[in-house]
Design a protein around this motif. Structure first.
Motif, PDB file in Angstrom:
ATOM      1  N   UNK C 103       0.833  -1.202   0.000  1.00 33.77           N
ATOM      2  CA  UNK C 103       0.000   0.000   0.000  1.00 33.77           C
ATOM      3  C   UNK C 103       0.869   1.254   0.000  1.00 33.77           C
ATOM      4  N   UNK C 104       2.016   1.204   0.696  1.00 32.61           N
ATOM      5  CA  UNK C 104       2.841   2.405   0.766  1.00 32.61           C
ATOM      6  C   UNK C 104       3.335   2.789  -0.631  1.00 32.61           C
ATOM      7  N   UNK C 105       3.637   1.789  -1.462  1.00 29.60           N
ATOM      8  CA  UNK C 105       4.042   2.087  -2.837  1.00 29.60           C
ATOM      9  C   UNK C 105       2.920   2.778  -3.594  1.00 29.60           C
ATOM     10  N   UNK C 106       1.696   2.295  -3.359  1.00 28.62           N
ATOM     11  CA  UNK C 106       0.541   2.866  -4.045  1.00 28.62           C
ATOM     12  C   UNK C 106       0.340   4.318  -3.616  1.00 28.62           C
ATOM     13  N   UNK C 107       0.394   4.557  -2.315  1.00 27.42           N
ATOM     14  CA  UNK C 107       0.246   5.930  -1.836  1.00 27.42           C
ATOM     15  C   UNK C 107       1.325   6.822  -2.431  1.00 27.42           C
ATOM     16  N   UNK C 108       2.539   6.284  -2.435  1.00 25.81           N
ATOM     17  CA  UNK C 108       3.658   7.088  -2.919  1.00 25.81           C
ATOM     18  C   UNK C 108       3.420   7.521  -4.364  1.00 25.81           C
ATOM     19  N   UNK C 109       2.961   6.552  -5.179  1.00 27.63           N
ATOM     20  CA  UNK C 109       2.667   6.884  -6.574  1.00 27.63           C
ATOM     21  C   UNK C 109       1.593   7.976  -6.626  1.00 27.63           C
ATOM     22  N   UNK C 110       0.583   7.847  -5.764  1.00 27.24           N
ATOM     23  CA  UNK C 110      -0.488   8.842  -5.747  1.00 27.24           C
ATOM     24  C   UNK C 110       0.032  10.214  -5.351  1.00 27.24           C
ATOM     25  N   UNK C 111       0.881  10.234  -4.339  1.00 29.84           N
ATOM     26  CA  UNK C 111       1.396  11.525  -3.868  1.00 29.84           C
ATOM     27  C   UNK C 111       2.319  12.141  -4.913  1.00 29.84           C
ATOM     28  N   UNK C 112       3.131  11.287  -5.549  1.00 33.27           N
ATOM     29  CA  UNK C 112       4.066  11.833  -6.533  1.00 33.27           C
ATOM     30  C   UNK C 112       3.356  12.358  -7.773  1.00 33.27           C
ATOM     31  N   UNK C 113       2.106  11.881  -7.982  1.00 36.07           N
ATOM     32  CA  UNK C 113       1.372  12.336  -9.158  1.00 36.07           C
ATOM     33  C   UNK C 113       0.747  13.715  -8.942  1.00 36.07           C
ATOM     34  N   UNK C 114       0.799  14.216  -7.718  1.00 35.89           N
ATOM     35  CA  UNK C 114       0.238  15.551  -7.466  1.00 35.89           C
ATOM     36  C   UNK C 114       1.154  16.596  -8.092  1.00 35.89           C
ATOM     37  N   UNK C 115       0.604  17.489  -8.900  1.00 38.06           N
ATOM     38  CA  UNK C 115       1.452  18.471  -9.574  1.00 38.06           C
ATOM     39  C   UNK C 115       2.196  19.359  -8.568  1.00 38.06           C
ATOM     40  N   UNK C 116       3.414  19.747  -8.952  1.00 33.31           N
ATOM     41  CA  UNK C 116       4.241  20.603  -8.103  1.00 33.31           C
ATOM     42  C   UNK C 116       3.505  21.870  -7.681  1.00 33.31           C
ATOM     43  N   UNK C 117       2.671  22.362  -8.572  1.00 32.09           N
ATOM     44  CA  UNK C 117       1.951  23.605  -8.314  1.00 32.09           C
ATOM     45  C   UNK C 117       1.169  23.561  -7.014  1.00 32.09           C
ATOM     46  N   UNK C 118       0.647  22.368  -6.662  1.00 27.33           N
ATOM     47  CA  UNK C 118      -0.135  22.250  -5.437  1.00 27.33           C
ATOM     48  C   UNK C 118       0.731  22.496  -4.209  1.00 27.33           C
ATOM     49  N   UNK C 119       1.952  21.923  -4.244  1.00 28.22           N
ATOM     50  CA  UNK C 119       2.877  22.154  -3.132  1.00 28.22           C
ATOM     51  C   UNK C 119       3.237  23.634  -3.064  1.00 28.22           C
ATOM     52  N   UNK C 120       3.487  24.200  -4.242  1.00 25.38           N
ATOM     53  CA  UNK C 120       3.923  25.594  -4.272  1.00 25.38           C
ATOM     54  C   UNK C 120       2.819  26.508  -3.780  1.00 25.38           C
ATOM     55  N   UNK C 121       1.574  26.173  -4.159  1.00 21.79           N
ATOM     56  CA  UNK C 121       0.449  26.986  -3.702  1.00 21.79           C
ATOM     57  C   UNK C 121       0.340  26.915  -2.185  1.00 21.79           C
ATOM     58  N   UNK C 122       0.532  25.697  -1.628  1.00 25.34           N
ATOM     59  CA  UNK C 122       0.449  25.536  -0.176  1.00 25.34           C
ATOM     60  C   UNK C 122       1.546  26.347   0.518  1.00 25.34           C
ATOM     61  N   UNK C 123       2.744  26.335  -0.084  1.00 25.17           N
ATOM     62  CA  UNK C 123       3.831  27.136   0.481  1.00 25.17           C
ATOM     63  C   UNK C 123       3.478  28.621   0.422  1.00 25.17           C
ATOM     64  N   UNK C 124       2.925  29.016  -0.711  1.00 19.34           N
ATOM     65  CA  UNK C 124       2.571  30.421  -0.886  1.00 19.34           C
ATOM     66  C   UNK C 124       1.540  30.857   0.144  1.00 19.34           C
ATOM     67  N   UNK C 125       0.663  29.927   0.551  1.00 16.62           N
ATOM     68  CA  UNK C 125      -0.341  30.255   1.558  1.00 16.62           C
ATOM     69  C   UNK C 125       0.212  30.087   2.967  1.00 16.62           C
ATOM     70  N   UNK C 126       1.507  29.726   3.029  1.00 14.49           N
ATOM     71  CA  UNK C 126       2.181  29.593   4.308  1.00 14.49           C
ATOM     72  C   UNK C 126       1.573  28.491   5.184  1.00 14.49           C
ATOM     73  N   UNK C 127       1.096  27.412   4.556  1.00 13.10           N
ATOM     74  CA  UNK C 127       0.567  26.289   5.334  1.00 13.10           C
ATOM     75  C   UNK C 127       1.721  25.474   5.895  1.00 13.10           C
ATOM     76  N   UNK C 128       1.520  24.907   7.057  1.00 10.21           N
ATOM     77  CA  UNK C 128       2.563  24.067   7.635  1.00 10.21           C
ATOM     78  C   UNK C 128       2.624  22.759   6.856  1.00 10.21           C
ATOM     79  N   UNK C 129       3.771  22.057   6.907  1.00  8.72           N
ATOM     80  CA  UNK C 129       3.874  20.785   6.187  1.00  8.72           C
ATOM     81  C   UNK C 129       2.764  19.818   6.585  1.00  8.72           C
ATOM     82  N   UNK C 130       2.426  19.775   7.859  1.00  8.77           N
ATOM     83  CA  UNK C 130       1.387  18.849   8.306  1.00  8.77           C
ATOM     84  C   UNK C 130       0.044  19.194   7.670  1.00  8.77           C
ATOM     85  N   UNK C 131      -0.306  20.470   7.716  1.00  3.00           N
ATOM     86  CA  UNK C 131      -1.573  20.885   7.119  1.00  3.00           C
ATOM     87  C   UNK C 131      -1.565  20.614   5.619  1.00  3.00           C
ATOM     88  N   UNK C 132      -0.439  20.910   4.978  1.00  5.87           N
ATOM     89  CA  UNK C 132      -0.341  20.675   3.544  1.00  5.87           C
ATOM     90  C   UNK C 132      -0.636  19.217   3.230  1.00  5.87           C
TER      91      UNK C 132
END
Ligand SMILES: Nc1ncnc2c1ncn2[C@@H]1O[C@H](COP(=O)(O)OP(=O)(O)O)[C@@H](O)[C@H]1O
Ligand SMILES: [Mg+2]
Lengths: 254, 242, 220
Positions: C103-132
């Protein structure tokens, strides 16, 4: 040499070729031009038996291509019959479709050896000859991945010729190439037009080449031949409005 | 898993194995475990061979066979994927003799595990063949090749390369499933571990050592398949139609 | 006559009773696999090289070695450290841990498929890593991988017969006991096979349906 008689092709509701008649004489060179989606590729694919025919008959060298005679009538051809007629036809694709796991030389000998049954030495001799003719005598052992687009397309031409077809089909063979590589492929086609007694049908957007090379130009529009004639007439004095519009649009684009 | 972490894992496994072996009084275990390892390897090899043959036959039958053969292949694939490996093993070992067919335990093991993995392999083969682009088929038609010839010379060699990594995973699944044969009296590695555990009660050392041996064989399979992939691609990045 | 209907009907209720244990082990094991798998996946993506490296090694180790040995390990070795589990718990724990690595491999694939923009948007909104992770990444990463997780649910289900090796009275063990009592294995073992086949076919069909639904949702 090739005759389309009332050929119709549909995809669902879309009629791509509409009751098409086209007669190509032996060794005639026909250029097919027209807007995108007008059915140019489909004409070649039907002739190469890559698509099923919905209506009408295509004759190659007097023999029906997609149908065979049975009890006095024509029935849809079976695989064995298809293979016996389509040996007369060769095709070069827009995206080369070389075999990536084989060297240039083997790309050109695989079918001659296994389909025509030529001895290996003879097939190789002939393939080397053809590859030298298209200027690739030094690439025999190379894999397709290592070649430029223009070189790949010249291999594809040699590969098709190695099957000794009577009719050659070219579908926008320079469209996938960088501009500076177009010339070498057109030169190869020019040269084989002189060297071999081939009937050629080519879909092209290279109007200059069509003008100089073709005996006849067919302008396709919505699955029909809208206008046809010798190149001078089509390019210099097109009669129909659609043709004029298309040509001026193409010339404007460069 | 990237090559680097394979190497790291292998080194850790090897070191841990040595430590355990030395303070566990390895001379007690090693000979028996090695004999068990050899049997495990034999079953893995036999099963792998059968799996590959069964997978190709089933996939080609399902894709290109006439209706009854297609149907048969589908049945094989669904039944062996749908019931569990242990059920298949027990069926061959307990049920078949009562139907009048007695196989040796070794035969039952290779047959059950090979056919089980073969059913999954059939889908890998099918995926590999379907993964070769339509353009390649069209090129073979333009060269007037027959379908069997095109399949054999043009399509399968390209599909083969794409199939190597998933087959690597299947071979590891096969290796893991060989431990089930200990339940039908074959003295493989798992069986030996159980036996020695009951004799010596050195439970921790024995099972750790055995896990490390399985890990070692898994890593060998991974390395082997990587090497095969490198050879098959001839060092050139191919697989993409050109 | 190879197949004895009377006997088959005699053992069927007993097997039906045992199938409850099989289903319990499947459900509990899979819940554990889902939770632990997510933890593995997140730990593998940790920026701390020691944590991610160690998690990778553990996950690969568990995935590369037989479930049966892992069952034995938990059942026989843990008591040496004073942790005594009954056979059902030990077996279910092993199933859960083993499939957590898949299952961890499956999750990892799912997480890696999230576009970088989503992480960047979360950073831009100053969300903590946990909240992100909790509010942005995980909710997007999981739906597309549901069919892949479903495949592992079916796979785990089909491995529950391994619990028979430590005498858990699930389907396979029950069938074996019935077989040895009556000197007839044909019906009980074949019935167990039929049970797995039917459930797997239903589950795969449901999974294909979910996959289709997901792909149509994705297109909207
Ligand atoms: N496999 C197919 N399925 C459905 N429609 C198709 C297919 N192939 C071609 N068409 C349609 O047929 C029309 C003619 O296509 P084509 O012969 O490729 O045009 P051209 O080569 O002139 O650009 C286009 O509208 C195209 O969308
Ligand atoms: Mg086109």
């Amino acid at each position: 040499m090739v005759r389309f008689s009332g050929v119709t092709k549909r995809y669902g509701d879309l009629t791509v070729l509409d009751n098409l008649d086209l007669d190509v004489a032996p060794q005639e060179k026909v250029a097919i031009i027209g807007p995108s989606g007008s059915g140019k590729t489909t004409v070649l694919r039907m002739l190469m038996t890559l698509e099923r025919i919905d209506d009408g008959v295509i004759y190659v060298d007097g023999r029906p291509l997609t149908h065979m005679e049975s009890n006095g009538g024509l029935v849809r051809a079976n695989e064995k019959y298809l293979r016996s007629v389509r040996g007369d036809i060769g095709m070069v694709f827009q995206h080369f479709n070389l075999f990536p796991h084989m060297t240039v030389l083997r790309n050109c000998t695989e079918a001659p050896i296994n389909v025509l049954g030529l001895p290996k030495a003879q097939a190789e001799e002939r393939a080397v000859e053809l590859l030298e003719l298209v200027g690739l005598g030094d690439k025999l052992g190379e894999y397709p991945q290592r070649l430029s687009g223009g070189q790949k397309q010249r291999v594809a031409i040699a590969r098709a010729l190695a099957m000794r077809p009577k009719v050659m089909l070219f579908d926008e063979v320079t469209s996938a190439l960088d501009p500076e590589l177009v010339g070498e492929v057109l030169n190869a086609i020019r040269m084989l037009g002189k060297q071999f007694q081939l009937t050629m049908l080519m879909v092209t957007h290279q109007m200059g080449f069509a003008k100089e090379f073709a005996d006849r130009v067919c302008f396709f529009y919505e699955g029909k031949i809208h206008e046809e004639g010798p190149p001078e007439q089509i390019f210099n004095a097109p009669e129909r409005e659609r043709t004029q519009q298309f040509l001026s649009a193409v010339l404007e684009a460069g | 898993m990237p090559l680097k972490s394979i190497v790291v894992t292998a080194i850790i496994a090897f070191a841990a194995g040595l430590v355990f072996a030395s303070f566990a009084g390895y001379e007690l275990f090693i000979p028996g475990l090695l004999e068990g390892t050899w049997i495990t390897i034999k079953i893995t090899l036999g099963g792998a061979l059968l799996a590959v043959v069964a997978a190709f036959i089933a996939a080609l039958a399902k894709m290109y066979g006439p209706a009854p053969i297609r149907w048969l292949a589908t049945c094989y694939i669904e039944v062996f994927r749908g019931t569990s490996a242990l059920v298949q093993l027990f069926w061959l070992f307990f049920v078949l003799p009562q139907l009048g067919v007695t196989l040796s335990p070794m035969m039952s093991a290779i047959l059950a595990l090979g056919l089980n993995i073969g059913a999954y392999g059939a889908e890998v083969v099918r995926g590999g063949i379907n993964g070769v682009s339509r353009d390649q088929w069209e090129a073979t038609i333009a060269l007037n090749m027959s379908r069997p010839l095109a399949l054999r010379r043009i399509i399968l060699p390209q599909a083969f390369i794409a199939m190597i990594p998933p087959w690597g995973n299947l071979f590891i699944e096969l290796l893991k499933s060989t431990s089930l044969v200990s339940l039908i009296t074959i003295s493989d590695l798992t069986f030996r571990a159980q036996q020695m555990n009951q004799a010596t009660f050195r439970t921790l050392e024995i099972f750790t050592l055995v896990l490390l041996i399985y890990l070692g064989i898994s890593l060998l399979i991974t390395f082997g398949m990587r090497a095969l992939e490198r050879i098959a691609t001839g060092g050139i990045v191919r697989g993409r139609a050109s | 006559m190879f197949w004895d209907w009377e006997y088959a009907f005699e053992v069927l209720p007993v097997l039906a009773g045992a199938s409850i244990i099989t289903i319990q082990a499947t459900v509990l094991g899979f819940i554990l696999a889902l939770v632990l798998g997510l933890i593995f996946a997140i730990m593998r993506m940790s920026r701390n090289r020691a944590i991610s490296g160690a998690t990778t090694a553990v996950v690969e180790f568990i995935r590369s070695t037989p479930l049966l040995i892992q069952i034995f390990f938990i059942y026989f070795v843990l008591p040496e450290f004073g942790i005594v589990l009954d056979a059902f718990l030990a077996g279910t724990l092993a199933l859960g841990i083993h499939y957590a690595t898949y299952c961890s491999e499956v999750y990892r694939a799912g997480i890696e498929a999230i576009p970088r923009g989503q992480w960047e948007a979360a950073t831009a909104l100053n969300l903590s890593p946990t909240t992100t992770f909790r509010d942005i990444i995980i909710p997007q990463a999981i739906p597309p991988v549901v069919p892949a997780l479903g495949n592992y649910l079916v796979a785990l289900f089909k491995e529950t017969p391994l619990l028979s090796a430590i005498a858990v009275l699930e389907l396979m063990q029950t069938a074996k006991i019935l077989g040895s009592q009556n000197f007839r294995y044909i019906e009980p073992i074949t019935l167990v096979g039929g049970f797995f086949l039917i459930f797997s076919l239903i589950a795969s069909a449901a999974n294909r349906y979910a996959e289709r639904r997901l792909s149509t949702i994705g297109k909207r």
